[in-house]
Design a protein around this motif. Sequence first.
Motif, PDB file in Angstrom:
ATOM      1  N   GLY A 193       0.805  -1.213   0.000  1.00 55.74           N
ATOM      2  CA  GLY A 193       0.000   0.000   0.000  1.00 55.74           C
ATOM      3  C   GLY A 193       0.832   1.253   0.000  1.00 55.74           C
ATOM      4  N   SER A 194       2.052   1.195   0.528  1.00 51.47           N
ATOM      5  CA  SER A 194       2.886   2.385   0.571  1.00 51.47           C
ATOM      6  C   SER A 194       3.538   2.687  -0.769  1.00 51.47           C
ATOM      7  N   LYS A 195       3.618   1.725  -1.676  1.00 53.60           N
ATOM      8  CA  LYS A 195       4.257   1.917  -2.971  1.00 53.60           C
ATOM      9  C   LYS A 195       3.220   2.414  -3.970  1.00 53.60           C
ATOM     10  N   PRO A 196       3.388   3.590  -4.553  1.00 56.90           N
ATOM     11  CA  PRO A 196       2.389   4.105  -5.497  1.00 56.90           C
ATOM     12  C   PRO A 196       2.421   3.347  -6.814  1.00 56.90           C
ATOM     13  N   ARG A 197       1.306   3.386  -7.516  1.00 55.12           N
ATOM     14  CA  ARG A 197       1.220   2.738  -8.815  1.00 55.12           C
ATOM     15  C   ARG A 197       2.098   3.489  -9.815  1.00 55.12           C
ATOM     16  N   SER A 198       2.904   2.755 -10.573  1.00 54.28           N
ATOM     17  CA  SER A 198       3.840   3.372 -11.497  1.00 54.28           C
ATOM     18  C   SER A 198       3.094   3.936 -12.701  1.00 54.28           C
ATOM     19  N   ILE A 199       3.764   4.816 -13.426  1.00 48.23           N
ATOM     20  CA  ILE A 199       3.140   5.428 -14.588  1.00 48.23           C
ATOM     21  C   ILE A 199       2.996   4.432 -15.731  1.00 48.23           C
ATOM     22  N   LEU A 200       3.920   3.449 -15.828  1.00 47.16           N
ATOM     23  CA  LEU A 200       3.799   2.435 -16.867  1.00 47.16           C
ATOM     24  C   LEU A 200       2.579   1.548 -16.638  1.00 47.16           C
ATOM     25  N   ARG A 201       2.324   1.211 -15.404  1.00 49.72           N
ATOM     26  CA  ARG A 201       1.135   0.414 -15.102  1.00 49.72           C
ATOM     27  C   ARG A 201      -0.133   1.228 -15.355  1.00 49.72           C
ATOM     28  N   ALA A 202      -0.092   2.538 -15.046  1.00 52.93           N
ATOM     29  CA  ALA A 202      -1.253   3.379 -15.308  1.00 52.93           C
ATOM     30  C   ALA A 202      -1.533   3.473 -16.804  1.00 52.93           C
ATOM     31  N   LEU A 203      -0.476   3.582 -17.623  1.00 52.72           N
ATOM     32  CA  LEU A 203      -0.675   3.607 -19.067  1.00 52.72           C
ATOM     33  C   LEU A 203      -1.202   2.276 -19.584  1.00 52.72           C
ATOM     34  N   ARG A 204      -0.715   1.169 -19.039  1.00 56.27           N
ATOM     35  CA  ARG A 204      -1.175  -0.147 -19.461  1.00 56.27           C
ATOM     36  C   ARG A 204      -2.661  -0.328 -19.164  1.00 56.27           C
ATOM     37  N   LEU A 205      -3.080   0.023 -17.962  1.00 61.45           N
ATOM     38  CA  LEU A 205      -4.483  -0.114 -17.596  1.00 61.45           C
ATOM     39  C   LEU A 205      -5.363   0.889 -18.347  1.00 61.45           C
ATOM     40  N   GLY A 206      -4.872   2.105 -18.522  1.00 56.00           N
ATOM     41  CA  GLY A 206      -5.670   3.116 -19.197  1.00 56.00           C
ATOM     42  C   GLY A 206      -5.949   2.770 -20.651  1.00 56.00           C
ATOM     43  N   LEU A 207      -4.946   2.300 -21.395  1.00 54.92           N
ATOM     44  CA  LEU A 207      -5.151   1.936 -22.792  1.00 54.92           C
ATOM     45  C   LEU A 207      -6.081   0.738 -22.923  1.00 54.92           C
ATOM     46  N   ALA A 208      -5.922  -0.252 -22.073  1.00 53.03           N
ATOM     47  CA  ALA A 208      -6.777  -1.439 -22.157  1.00 53.03           C
ATOM     48  C   ALA A 208      -8.231  -1.089 -21.859  1.00 53.03           C
ATOM     49  N   ARG A 209      -8.485  -0.272 -20.856  1.00 51.55           N
ATOM     50  CA  ARG A 209      -9.864   0.060 -20.499  1.00 51.55           C
ATOM     51  C   ARG A 209     -10.527   0.966 -21.538  1.00 51.55           C
ATOM     52  N   VAL A 210      -9.780   1.900 -22.090  1.00 51.25           N
ATOM     53  CA  VAL A 210     -10.358   2.773 -23.109  1.00 51.25           C
ATOM     54  C   VAL A 210     -10.694   1.990 -24.368  1.00 51.25           C
ATOM     55  N   ALA A 211      -9.813   1.083 -24.806  1.00 51.05           N
ATOM     56  CA  ALA A 211     -10.088   0.285 -25.996  1.00 51.05           C
ATOM     57  C   ALA A 211     -11.297  -0.620 -25.794  1.00 51.05           C
ATOM     58  N   ASP A 212     -11.447  -1.146 -24.596  1.00 50.34           N
ATOM     59  CA  ASP A 212     -12.579  -2.022 -24.326  1.00 50.34           C
ATOM     60  C   ASP A 212     -13.884  -1.231 -24.210  1.00 50.34           C
ATOM     61  N   ASP A 213     -13.835  -0.057 -23.605  1.00 52.30           N
ATOM     62  CA  ASP A 213     -15.062   0.721 -23.403  1.00 52.30           C
ATOM     63  C   ASP A 213     -15.538   1.413 -24.674  1.00 52.30           C
ATOM     64  N   THR A 214     -14.623   1.990 -25.431  1.00 54.42           N
ATOM     65  CA  THR A 214     -15.016   2.786 -26.590  1.00 54.42           C
ATOM     66  C   THR A 214     -15.032   2.005 -27.897  1.00 54.42           C
ATOM     67  N   LEU A 215     -14.130   1.046 -28.076  1.00 59.10           N
ATOM     68  CA  LEU A 215     -14.030   0.316 -29.336  1.00 59.10           C
ATOM     69  C   LEU A 215     -14.493  -1.121 -29.246  1.00 59.10           C
ATOM     70  N   ASP A 216     -14.722  -1.625 -28.034  1.00 60.54           N
ATOM     71  CA  ASP A 216     -15.016  -3.055 -27.837  1.00 60.54           C
ATOM     72  C   ASP A 216     -13.913  -3.910 -28.443  1.00 60.54           C
ATOM     73  N   LEU A 217     -12.662  -3.459 -28.208  1.00 62.61           N
ATOM     74  CA  LEU A 217     -11.489  -4.109 -28.763  1.00 62.61           C
ATOM     75  C   LEU A 217     -10.545  -4.472 -27.634  1.00 62.61           C
ATOM     76  N   ALA A 218     -10.009  -5.670 -27.711  1.00 60.81           N
ATOM     77  CA  ALA A 218      -9.066  -6.126 -26.695  1.00 60.81           C
ATOM     78  C   ALA A 218      -7.666  -5.656 -27.072  1.00 60.81           C
ATOM     79  N   MET A 219      -7.127  -4.753 -26.293  1.00 62.95           N
ATOM     80  CA  MET A 219      -5.762  -4.250 -26.483  1.00 62.95           C
ATOM     81  C   MET A 219      -5.052  -4.319 -25.141  1.00 62.95           C
ATOM     82  N   SER A 220      -3.952  -4.994 -25.117  1.00 58.58           N
ATOM     83  CA  SER A 220      -3.190  -5.144 -23.878  1.00 58.58           C
ATOM     84  C   SER A 220      -1.733  -4.801 -24.163  1.00 58.58           C
ATOM     85  N   VAL A 221      -1.123  -4.125 -23.218  1.00 55.21           N
ATOM     86  CA  VAL A 221       0.279  -3.732 -23.336  1.00 55.21           C
ATOM     87  C   VAL A 221       1.122  -4.872 -22.780  1.00 55.21           C
ATOM     88  N   ILE A 222       1.884  -5.555 -23.660  1.00 54.78           N
ATOM     89  CA  ILE A 222       2.705  -6.697 -23.236  1.00 54.78           C
ATOM     90  C   ILE A 222       4.146  -6.282 -22.956  1.00 54.78           C
TER      91      ILE A 222
END
Length: 378
Positions: free
Chosen positions: A23-52
């Motif tokens: 809990g003391s370690k903040p979420r990194s910016i790379l993880r935030a970008l990975r989650l943000g791109l995947a959720r936006v693609a799924d919500d707006t395009l209904d497309l599965a996009m994952s950052v590998i």
Amino acid sequence: MQTEAETQSALARKLALAQDDSGSKPRSILRALRLGLARVADDTLDLAMSVIGATQMRRTQDELPGTLAEDRLYLVFAAPDDQLGAACVDLSCVSSVIQQQTMGQVLPGVVAERPYTGTDAAMIAPVIEASLSRAQDLAEAPADRACLAGYEFCSRIEDLRSLLLMFEADVYRVFDLTVEIASGTRQGAITLVLPDRPEPEEETADDAALSLGRRLDQAAGVMRADLTAVISRVQLPLAVFAAMKPGDLLPLIGDQLDRTELIAIDGQKLSTCRLGQCRGMRAVRLNERLPEPQVPQTVEAEFTEHQASPAGDKPGPALSDPHVIDHSDIPQVQPGPEPATDRPSPPEPDIEGALAAWSPDQAAAEITELAGLSGSEE
């Protein structure tokens, strides 16, 4: 030998310690970008996009030419503080998003090379813009949130050379994202170039309450406004103006305080107001309406029928235009001798008419009297 209660107590302490560490370690910016791109693609395009795969680098402005790849779709994003960022999207990601939006699925196979168009930018830019906004909400470090904050799509750049000329910041963060599309149907690459913004300073309680907004009376006390009030306009000769010195007074023509003009910084007239004072300071009143001028009531002229001239059908003299002066009608005055005095000369007597009416004796007596002759001289 430890009892069961002691063993459970030791496990509980280890689990609590692990939870505290995570809990003391903040979420990194790379993880935030990975989650943000995947959720936006799924919500707006209904497309599965994952950052590998995701990497982050800090590069100066001079090091960017060797970092960014060519033959990509270059999108420019602007922030409220006039900072510019960019997204470089390869052809595989562009084709996948367009196929998903047009046909509802991503086709397997190699994508044929083609030039990028403005339609590609219009369909890809909302996805990148929404991903940056979602990643900002997911990031926890203040510096990471400042790096992702407030970007909006503004334009498309044709080539990499023009994109490099656009960058002005000293240090940039470069994020290379390897994207898996449609559950492994395709793979693509997205590179984000964002200015490395400084971490915002912590606000105090008073500053935080002040940032929420002031009331109108509080905001008016801290705002500075320079107003130019023109009371009167005076025209002076250049010689008089050049001879003026400090302390000279200019005469004001008429009482113009109720018709004071407010002039903007560009010289444009904004309003007409009344100049006065309030609590010892200069003030103007804008909500005052000047009295409307009284319009005189005009009396309708009665219609008069034109009467024919008594001379019959003879045409009268043509009336000339009163606005045109005919110099040919002006009589020519002949110069004559100037009179000796200003008094007019008496009229000459009509002697011939008087002689015709008198008898011969009366005429002879009158001539004798006029000549000053006596009876003996006659």
